[in-house]
Design a protein around this motif. Structure first.
Motif, PDB file in Angstrom:
ATOM      1  N   PRO A  17       0.842  -1.208   0.000  1.00 57.14           N
ATOM      2  CA  PRO A  17       0.000   0.000   0.000  1.00 57.14           C
ATOM      3  C   PRO A  17       0.873   1.252   0.000  1.00 57.14           C
ATOM      4  O   PRO A  17       1.822   1.361   0.787  1.00 57.14           O
ATOM      5  CB  PRO A  17      -0.809  -0.138   1.290  1.00 57.14           C
ATOM      6  CG  PRO A  17      -0.901  -1.623   1.507  1.00 57.14           C
ATOM      7  CD  PRO A  17       0.417  -2.166   1.046  1.00 57.14           C
ATOM      8  N   ILE A  18       0.562   2.202  -0.894  1.00 56.75           N
ATOM      9  CA  ILE A  18       1.467   3.329  -1.111  1.00 56.75           C
ATOM     10  C   ILE A  18       0.975   4.588  -0.407  1.00 56.75           C
ATOM     11  O   ILE A  18      -0.226   4.831  -0.291  1.00 56.75           O
ATOM     12  CB  ILE A  18       1.679   3.592  -2.611  1.00 56.75           C
ATOM     13  CG1 ILE A  18       0.383   4.048  -3.276  1.00 56.75           C
ATOM     14  CG2 ILE A  18       2.216   2.350  -3.303  1.00 56.75           C
ATOM     15  CD1 ILE A  18       0.555   4.421  -4.740  1.00 56.75           C
ATOM     16  N   SER A  19       1.946   5.359   0.077  1.00 57.72           N
ATOM     17  CA  SER A  19       1.651   6.591   0.810  1.00 57.72           C
ATOM     18  C   SER A  19       1.953   7.835  -0.007  1.00 57.72           C
ATOM     19  O   SER A  19       1.515   8.931   0.351  1.00 57.72           O
ATOM     20  CB  SER A  19       2.463   6.631   2.112  1.00 57.72           C
ATOM     21  OG  SER A  19       2.152   5.525   2.939  1.00 57.72           O
ATOM     22  N   TRP A  20       2.727   7.686  -1.108  1.00 65.00           N
ATOM     23  CA  TRP A  20       3.005   8.833  -1.970  1.00 65.00           C
ATOM     24  C   TRP A  20       3.124   8.342  -3.409  1.00 65.00           C
ATOM     25  O   TRP A  20       3.503   7.197  -3.675  1.00 65.00           O
ATOM     26  CB  TRP A  20       4.288   9.554  -1.548  1.00 65.00           C
ATOM     27  CG  TRP A  20       5.540   8.731  -1.670  1.00 65.00           C
ATOM     28  CD1 TRP A  20       6.356   8.621  -2.753  1.00 65.00           C
ATOM     29  CD2 TRP A  20       6.106   7.880  -0.664  1.00 65.00           C
ATOM     30  NE1 TRP A  20       7.391   7.767  -2.502  1.00 65.00           N
ATOM     31  CE2 TRP A  20       7.281   7.309  -1.220  1.00 65.00           C
ATOM     32  CE3 TRP A  20       5.757   7.562   0.658  1.00 65.00           C
ATOM     33  CZ2 TRP A  20       8.076   6.434  -0.508  1.00 65.00           C
ATOM     34  CZ3 TRP A  20       6.563   6.688   1.359  1.00 65.00           C
ATOM     35  CH2 TRP A  20       7.721   6.139   0.770  1.00 65.00           C
ATOM     36  N   THR A 136      -9.642   6.664  -1.441  1.00 60.98           N
ATOM     37  CA  THR A 136      -8.974   7.274  -0.306  1.00 60.98           C
ATOM     38  C   THR A 136      -7.483   7.359  -0.573  1.00 60.98           C
ATOM     39  O   THR A 136      -6.956   6.672  -1.465  1.00 60.98           O
ATOM     40  CB  THR A 136      -9.241   6.475   0.985  1.00 60.98           C
ATOM     41  OG1 THR A 136      -8.739   7.172   2.109  1.00 60.98           O
ATOM     42  CG2 THR A 136      -8.590   5.102   0.921  1.00 60.98           C
ATOM     43  N   GLY A 137      -6.780   8.167   0.186  1.00 56.58           N
ATOM     44  CA  GLY A 137      -5.334   8.261   0.075  1.00 56.58           C
ATOM     45  C   GLY A 137      -4.875   8.857  -1.230  1.00 56.58           C
ATOM     46  O   GLY A 137      -5.627   9.526  -1.954  1.00 56.58           O
ATOM     47  N   VAL A 138      -3.616   8.618  -1.569  1.00 56.50           N
ATOM     48  CA  VAL A 138      -3.018   9.256  -2.740  1.00 56.50           C
ATOM     49  C   VAL A 138      -3.579   8.730  -4.058  1.00 56.50           C
ATOM     50  O   VAL A 138      -3.335   9.335  -5.106  1.00 56.50           O
ATOM     51  CB  VAL A 138      -1.481   9.077  -2.732  1.00 56.50           C
ATOM     52  CG1 VAL A 138      -0.867   9.777  -1.546  1.00 56.50           C
ATOM     53  CG2 VAL A 138      -1.100   7.601  -2.763  1.00 56.50           C
ATOM     54  N   LEU A 139      -4.315   7.611  -4.044  1.00 49.59           N
ATOM     55  CA  LEU A 139      -4.894   7.070  -5.270  1.00 49.59           C
ATOM     56  C   LEU A 139      -6.359   7.462  -5.450  1.00 49.59           C
ATOM     57  O   LEU A 139      -7.018   6.991  -6.381  1.00 49.59           O
ATOM     58  CB  LEU A 139      -4.773   5.540  -5.278  1.00 49.59           C
ATOM     59  CG  LEU A 139      -3.339   4.995  -5.330  1.00 49.59           C
ATOM     60  CD1 LEU A 139      -3.349   3.476  -5.335  1.00 49.59           C
ATOM     61  CD2 LEU A 139      -2.600   5.528  -6.560  1.00 49.59           C
ATOM     62  N   ASP A 181      -4.282   3.387   0.921  1.00 46.76           N
ATOM     63  CA  ASP A 181      -4.483   3.860  -0.462  1.00 46.76           C
ATOM     64  C   ASP A 181      -5.773   3.364  -1.096  1.00 46.76           C
ATOM     65  O   ASP A 181      -6.097   3.726  -2.222  1.00 46.76           O
ATOM     66  CB  ASP A 181      -3.286   3.484  -1.344  1.00 46.76           C
ATOM     67  CG  ASP A 181      -3.103   1.979  -1.530  1.00 46.76           C
ATOM     68  OD1 ASP A 181      -3.973   1.200  -1.106  1.00 46.76           O
ATOM     69  OD2 ASP A 181      -2.070   1.586  -2.112  1.00 46.76           O
TER      70      ASP A 181
END
Length: 376
Positions: A17-20, A136-139, A181
């Motif tokens: 899962p990516i944060s940026w 949600t998140g960066v995606l 993400d």
């Protein structure tokens, strides 16, 4: 040991899962769900997962070889022989850049099954509906509107599996996407998915071949080609021209060949004992339009039979109209060695009798024709 190909996207690749944006970390070996599946089943599991992979779409933004339908043939042929193929795709199709629907995603997966069957006809297929995404998140922007577009996706994929005779499972029954993400699985959910799908894969490989129609066996010494298929064209076989899609001509002829082999004695017990057939080549000619609801009738003639090679000629009629033909070459196989072998004695005798009975018939128009038109 059974060989299983996993055809998927980043969640089969093991993307963390990516944060940026731009992060591309991958879980260590043993963590991604295909590795868990291999550990739980003891099977050889080949994971072909690519981040961003779609079912049938070229990606106009990220580029790369992300069109699943374009790369699947090479992957199937690279890893053959295969006992099963697990397809878990559709998440990336939900991106707004592809402007597609849950129904179309399911139809696209159905196309992938057709490709799989044409190149690895002995492999069983499991369609897995991806775990639902969350915006949600960066995606969130990359998947804007995906929550609405994915409604009904699992049901459409289940219906597609029924149409093509594939097994079906829902990843969402075992795993949920990470809140980081909204798309990728964390380590615990990879483990849960691999453990959950292990039962599906084991059941798939232990299941007998598809059931044949309950049609009385003809006398193999009769001098006419027997009727091997009779059915109405179902609505789900429609294409964009509102008539029978070309993929289902192969389905009809495949079912006809299965019926003939079942009459010859190559039933589920025969296959489980290690004797089967692999298709080498099928040449289909489309001679007339077939519409939804039309009554199909297929007859099958044995050109060569009794030995390792089985050469069939199928004719598909709608009432008195000849609408398609298929010339088909198959090889009898010893499944323990995956090599050609003579058929079981009873099967070979039945097919040899049919060959002798059909031999006096004149060769059909179009027999052994290559693709192309005669020069004038």
């Amino acid at each position: 040991m059974p060989r299983i190909l996993i055809f998927g996207d980043s969640n089969s690749h093991g993307t963390v899962p990516i944060s940026w944006l731009g992060q591309s970390d991958r879980f260590a070996s043993g963590v991604p769900w295909p590795d868990v599946l291999a550990d739980r089943t003891g099977m050889t599991v080949i994971a072909e997962g690519l981040p961003g992979r779609t079912t049938v779409h070229d990606d106009p933004i990220d580029g790369g070889a992300r069109n699943g339908a374009a790369v699947l043939p090479a992957l199937l042929l690279s890893h053959t022989p295969l006992d099963a193929v697990v397809i878990m795709l559709g998440t990336n199709d939900l991106k707004p850049r592809f402007a597609t629907s849950a129904f179309d995603i399911a139809k696209s997966v159905e196309r992938l099954v057709t490709i799989t069957r044409s190149l690895t006809p002995a492999a069983k297929v499991l369609i897995v509906a991806p775990a639902p995404v969350s915006e949600t998140g960066v995606l969130a922007d990359a998947f804007a509107g995906a929550e609405a577009r994915q409604r009904g996706l699992a049901a459409h994929l289940a219906a597609a599996a029924t149409r093509v005779g594939a097994a079906f499972a829902e990843a969402g029954d075992y795993a949920q996407v990470s809140p980081i993400d909204g798309v990728h699985l964390d380590e615990a959910n990879h483990r849960a998915l691999g453990e959950g799908l292990a039962a599906h894969v084991t059941a798939l490989l232990s299941a007998p071949p598809k059931a044949r129609a309950d049609r009385p066996a003809p006398d193999p010494t009769a001098p006419t080609a027997p009727k091997t298929l009779a059915r109405a064209v179902p609505p789900e076989w429609v294409d964009y021209n509102n008539h029978m899609n070309e993929a289902f001509y192969l389905t009809a002829f495949s079912d006809a060949a299965d019926q003939l082999l079942d009459w010859a004695g190559m039933d589920a017990g025969c296959v489980q004992a290690g004797a089967s057939v692999f298709t080498v080549e099928t040449h289909i000619r489309h001679l007339g339009e077939v519409n939804i609801g039309d009554p199909l009738r297929v007859t099958t003639r044995v050109i060569e039979g009794g030995g390792p090679k089985l050469h069939l000629w199928h004719e598909l009629h709608v009432e008195s109209r000849l609408c398609a033909t298929a010339e088909q070459l198959l090889l009898h196989m010893d499944l323990s060695t995956r090599r050609p072998a003579p058929p079981p004695e009873a099967v070979g005798t039945w097919l040899a009798q049919a060959k002798a009975a059909h031999a006096p018939m004149p060769l059909p128009e179009g027999f052994q024709r290559h693709v192309g038109q005669a020069r004038t």
